[in-house]
Design a protein around this motif. Structure first.
Motif, short mmCIF file in Angstrom:
data_model
loop_
_atom_site.label_atom_id
_atom_site.label_comp_id
_atom_site.label_asym_id
_atom_site.label_seq_id
_atom_site.Cartn_x
_atom_site.Cartn_y
_atom_site.Cartn_z
N ASP B 207 72.20 76.58 33.29
CA ASP B 207 73.06 77.33 32.23
C ASP B 207 74.60 76.75 32.45
OD1 ASP B 207 73.16 79.12 34.41
OD2 ASP B 207 74.12 80.53 33.16
N LEU B 208 75.20 76.86 31.65
CA LEU B 208 76.65 76.04 31.90
C LEU B 208 77.58 77.22 32.18
CD1 LEU B 208 76.61 73.43 29.02
CD2 LEU B 208 76.18 73.08 31.59
N SER B 209 77.69 77.53 33.49
CA SER B 209 78.73 78.60 33.61
C SER B 209 79.73 78.03 34.60
CB SER B 209 77.98 79.50 34.54
OG SER B 209 77.34 78.97 35.74
N ASP B 210 79.61 76.90 35.08
CA ASP B 210 80.60 76.50 35.89
C ASP B 210 81.57 75.22 34.97
OD1 ASP B 210 80.37 77.85 38.37
OD2 ASP B 210 79.27 76.43 39.19
N GLY B 211 80.79 74.60 33.87
CA GLY B 211 81.25 73.80 33.29
C GLY B 211 80.20 72.28 33.30
N ARG B 302 81.06 57.92 28.80
CA ARG B 302 81.47 56.78 27.98
C ARG B 302 82.75 57.50 26.99
NH1 ARG B 302 79.79 52.03 27.39
NH2 ARG B 302 77.87 52.26 28.49
N ASP B 303 83.89 56.95 27.03
CA ASP B 303 85.02 57.56 26.42
C ASP B 303 84.94 57.01 25.15
OD1 ASP B 303 86.36 55.13 26.35
OD2 ASP B 303 87.66 55.60 27.90
N PHE B 304 85.86 57.56 24.05
CA PHE B 304 86.05 57.27 22.97
C PHE B 304 86.30 56.04 22.59
CE2 PHE B 304 86.92 61.85 23.16
CZ PHE B 304 85.80 62.41 22.49
N ASP B 305 86.61 55.11 23.50
CA ASP B 305 86.98 53.64 23.36
C ASP B 305 85.82 52.87 24.01
OD1 ASP B 305 89.55 54.19 22.45
OD2 ASP B 305 90.34 54.45 24.36
N GLY B 306 84.70 53.43 24.20
CA GLY B 306 83.46 52.89 24.59
C GLY B 306 83.41 52.26 25.97
N ARG B 307 84.60 52.74 26.85
CA ARG B 307 84.67 52.45 28.17
C ARG B 307 84.01 53.47 28.97
NH1 ARG B 307 90.94 51.80 27.86
NH2 ARG B 307 90.36 54.03 27.48
N LEU B 308 83.29 53.07 30.16
CA LEU B 308 82.55 53.92 30.99
C LEU B 308 83.31 54.44 32.06
CD1 LEU B 308 79.60 55.15 30.42
CD2 LEU B 308 78.85 53.24 32.46
N VAL B 309 83.59 55.48 31.96
CA VAL B 309 84.77 56.03 33.32
C VAL B 309 83.77 57.19 34.26
CG1 VAL B 309 86.55 55.74 32.13
CG2 VAL B 309 85.59 57.85 31.88
N PRO B 310 84.01 56.97 35.60
CA PRO B 310 83.30 57.82 36.73
C PRO B 310 84.14 59.15 36.45
CG PRO B 310 84.82 56.23 37.56
CD PRO B 310 84.93 55.81 36.09
N ILE B 311 83.34 60.20 36.35
CA ILE B 311 83.63 61.63 36.16
C ILE B 311 83.55 62.41 37.57
CG2 ILE B 311 83.13 63.97 35.12
CD1 ILE B 311 84.55 62.08 33.27
N HIS B 312 84.61 62.98 38.01
CA HIS B 312 84.38 63.85 39.14
C HIS B 312 84.33 65.15 38.98
CE1 HIS B 312 85.13 60.31 41.77
NE2 HIS B 312 85.79 60.05 40.88
N PRO B 313 83.24 65.89 39.17
CA PRO B 313 83.00 67.28 38.72
C PRO B 313 84.11 68.14 38.94
CG PRO B 313 81.15 66.66 39.75
CD PRO B 313 81.91 65.52 40.14
N ALA B 314 84.66 68.75 37.75
CA ALA B 314 85.84 69.62 37.89
C ALA B 314 85.76 70.95 37.59
CB ALA B 314 86.93 68.71 37.28
N GLY B 315 84.59 71.34 37.65
CA GLY B 315 84.30 72.77 37.17
C GLY B 315 84.87 74.02 37.98
N PHE B 316 84.38 75.19 37.69
CA PHE B 316 85.15 76.22 38.52
C PHE B 316 84.49 76.44 39.72
CE2 PHE B 316 86.26 80.60 38.91
CZ PHE B 316 87.55 80.72 38.43
N ASP B 317 85.74 76.28 40.78
CA ASP B 317 85.31 76.58 42.14
C ASP B 317 86.18 77.91 42.35
OD1 ASP B 317 85.66 76.87 45.06
OD2 ASP B 317 85.34 74.63 45.27
N HIS B 318 85.35 78.87 42.81
CA HIS B 318 85.95 80.25 42.83
C HIS B 318 86.76 80.25 43.93
CE1 HIS B 318 82.23 81.19 40.53
NE2 HIS B 318 82.90 82.02 39.93
N PHE B 319 86.95 79.50 44.94
CA PHE B 319 87.78 79.37 46.13
C PHE B 319 89.21 78.72 45.75
CE2 PHE B 319 84.41 80.02 49.71
CZ PHE B 319 83.88 81.01 49.05
N ARG B 320 89.22 77.94 44.77
CA ARG B 320 90.34 77.29 44.45
C ARG B 320 91.16 77.68 43.11
NH1 ARG B 320 87.72 71.51 46.66
NH2 ARG B 320 88.13 72.18 48.81
N ALA B 321 90.39 77.52 41.87
CA ALA B 321 91.07 77.90 40.82
C ALA B 321 91.62 79.34 40.60
CB ALA B 321 89.91 77.49 39.65
N GLY B 322 92.42 79.37 39.64
CA GLY B 322 92.96 80.79 39.38
C GLY B 322 92.51 81.02 37.84
N ARG B 323 92.72 82.19 37.40
CA ARG B 323 92.62 82.29 36.01
C ARG B 323 93.96 82.73 35.60
NH1 ARG B 323 86.86 82.46 33.78
NH2 ARG B 323 86.83 80.27 34.61
#
Lengths: 323, 323
Positions: B207-211, B302-323
């Motif tokens: 389930d998509l909880s962290d993103g 694959r972005d809107f221009d058709g280029r394939l770009v690497p993604i680094h997971p940037a979902g919620f890390d409870h130890f780092r992010a704030g709300r």
């Protein structure tokens, strides 16, 4: 390879998971765990006919422990220990635990590791698998919540509700003054509960977390409004209760009746069975006769002068008392 | 008789227990509960051959909700909802819940009642028994920890770990911007997960909880280091993501990829099965094809221009992010 420097929340989860993998007794006859830490849920395989026991307890800094003076290991030990004590209070066998924490941000990782170390001491001894959890960090104080799953034996779980007039009331250890330090090191009476359950039909069982007056009160209420008569001279008073009495002027017997967090068992059973077990305690355990169940409702204490005085449960109410 | 004015901790427990008694489906074929609130442990009768699912989640004021502006009912709803979402993420059926709370002292009783009301809405809908808990009050902020037990279906629980190269990746709803308010009202995709699991072999499920970036990352890692290619043009972007983008300048696709707390399902399955289900979704559910699993490790967009770009997971890390 086990890493020693977890980074971030996911690093911590990986660190704990590596350490728990060895403990998971997958495939062994006693373990239930089919899938431990690392998915959305843990998966347990529960043998046919099993009565599963479920209990949960939350501890908060400043309320159930003092993190600064007592440290994370003590917190981890207590958080699992109080839940194991609830499994003992049903004469069950603990199997699995899940742990949710709100960690103070500044020391989240190192604190989580200390808590895990303290918890591991009990998990190892009682063969409990740590199968999942939820790790959070925030600006608030440490909060830890543990849920333990266990199995009843084929004899069934023992409830609070079976006390009968004439039953003898027993406790497994001396009481009072646990705040001096004992409350941090609960000794879950798992083996004792199982041995008593095997040696005689237990009518009612509870662990002494709120205090004898309050917890025995629960037994009386759940058993349909029977009463009890306790004998002050027979209640085993812990040295810590005497020590605290010197400090605060409250009598040792009041400490023994009301302090709570003793985590000893309170048992009721037929007098003939109790006499037999008192004469020859299973496992050589400590066992005290403290009173008996009466058909007359209410809780009464025969004081040191032989007078019978009504007792109003004065154990720990989390909404009222402070620590 | 149901009392409306609980007094103290034990009064509150009695109040909740009275209300839960009606919900306990003891004796019904679907209920597991043999003993609910009121003893040291709850007792569940687990049918032979059952795979039991266990999950826990803790929510803290200021972190996962804002009590003052959102109120206790929203908190109760969310606290149970996020746990039900974890049961959905194994394609399981929720059965029982235990709840531990640290309540702000000044409003402990009324707040506990609001939380219970919010929780009851989901417990009623999904036939979940509230079988136990731990009530505490303190000077700190509200903390609530819920553990839910569920059953896998005879088809078995679906893990994160089964994704295969060539699998189609599906999500069950549009993503991003949940902080605007949706995060408080998770809709546990229980029925959807069960229907998908029945309609086709699901390889991996979360389930998509962290993103999406982070949670799909978990699938890739648990599935032995496979990769994934997502198609930006195919990712369903929630209106809330567009609204948030206008406020903060972060692109809607970044919100959809990284915000988390969407509580939609992310599923991988063979392409032929996915095509079939996309053409005729079970239960008429919403279903989007967002990309595919690759043998090449790593997550790429694959972005809107058709280029394939690497993604680094940037979902919620409870130890780092704030709300």
């Amino acid at each position: 390879m086990k890493s020693n420097q977890p980074a971030g929340e996911f690093g911590l989860i990986a660190w704990i998971r590596e350490r728990e993998r060895d403990r998971i007794r997958t495939g062994h006859s006693t373990g239930l765990t089919r899938l431990g830490i690392g998915d959305d849920c843990a998966i347990l395989g529960v043998p046919a006919g099993t009565e599963l026991l479920v209990t949960t307890d939350m501890l908060m800094d400043g309320r159930h422990f003092d993190l600064e003076s007592q440290g994370g290991e003590a917190v981890g030990y207590k958080a699992l220990g109080v839940n194991l004590s609830d499994i003992a209070a049903m004469a069950g066998i603990p199997r699995s635990a899940v742990v949710a924490v709100a960690l103070p941000k500044a020391q989240a990782l190192s604190l989580a590791q200390s808590i895990h170390a303290g918890m591991s001491r009990l998990a190892d001894r009682f063969e409990v698998d740590l199968i999942g959890g939820d790790t959070n960090a925030w600006d608030g104080p440490l909060v830890i919540s543990v849920t333990v799953l266990g199995e009843a034996t084929p004899r069934g779980a023992v409830r609070r509700s079976g006390a009968c007039p004439g039953d003898t009331i027993l406790v497994t250890g001396s009481l009072g003054g646990s705040l001096i330090g004992r409350h941090l090191r609960p000794e879950p009476r798992i083996a004792e509960a199982l041995a008593l359950h095997k040696a005689a039909p237990i009518h009612a069982l509870i662990d002494l977390s709120d205090g004898l007056s309050s917890d025995l009160g629960h037994i009386l209420e759940e058993s349909g409004g029977v009463g009890a008569e306790l004998d002050a001279a027979a209640i085993p008073i812990h040295d810590d209760a005497i020590l605290m009495s010197r400090r605060d002027g409250i009598s040792p017997i009041d400490h023994a009746m009301n302090d709570g967090e003793d985590f000893e068992l309170c048992v009721t059973m037929a007098t003939a069975d109790a006499d037999r077990l008192l004469a020859q305690p299973p496992l050589g355990m400590t066992l005290y006769r403290v009173g008996e169940i009466t058909s007359e409702p209410g809780l009464r204490l025969r004081d040191f002068d032989g007078r019978l005085v009504p007792i109003h449960p004065a154990g720990f109410d989390h909404f009222r008392a402070g620590r």
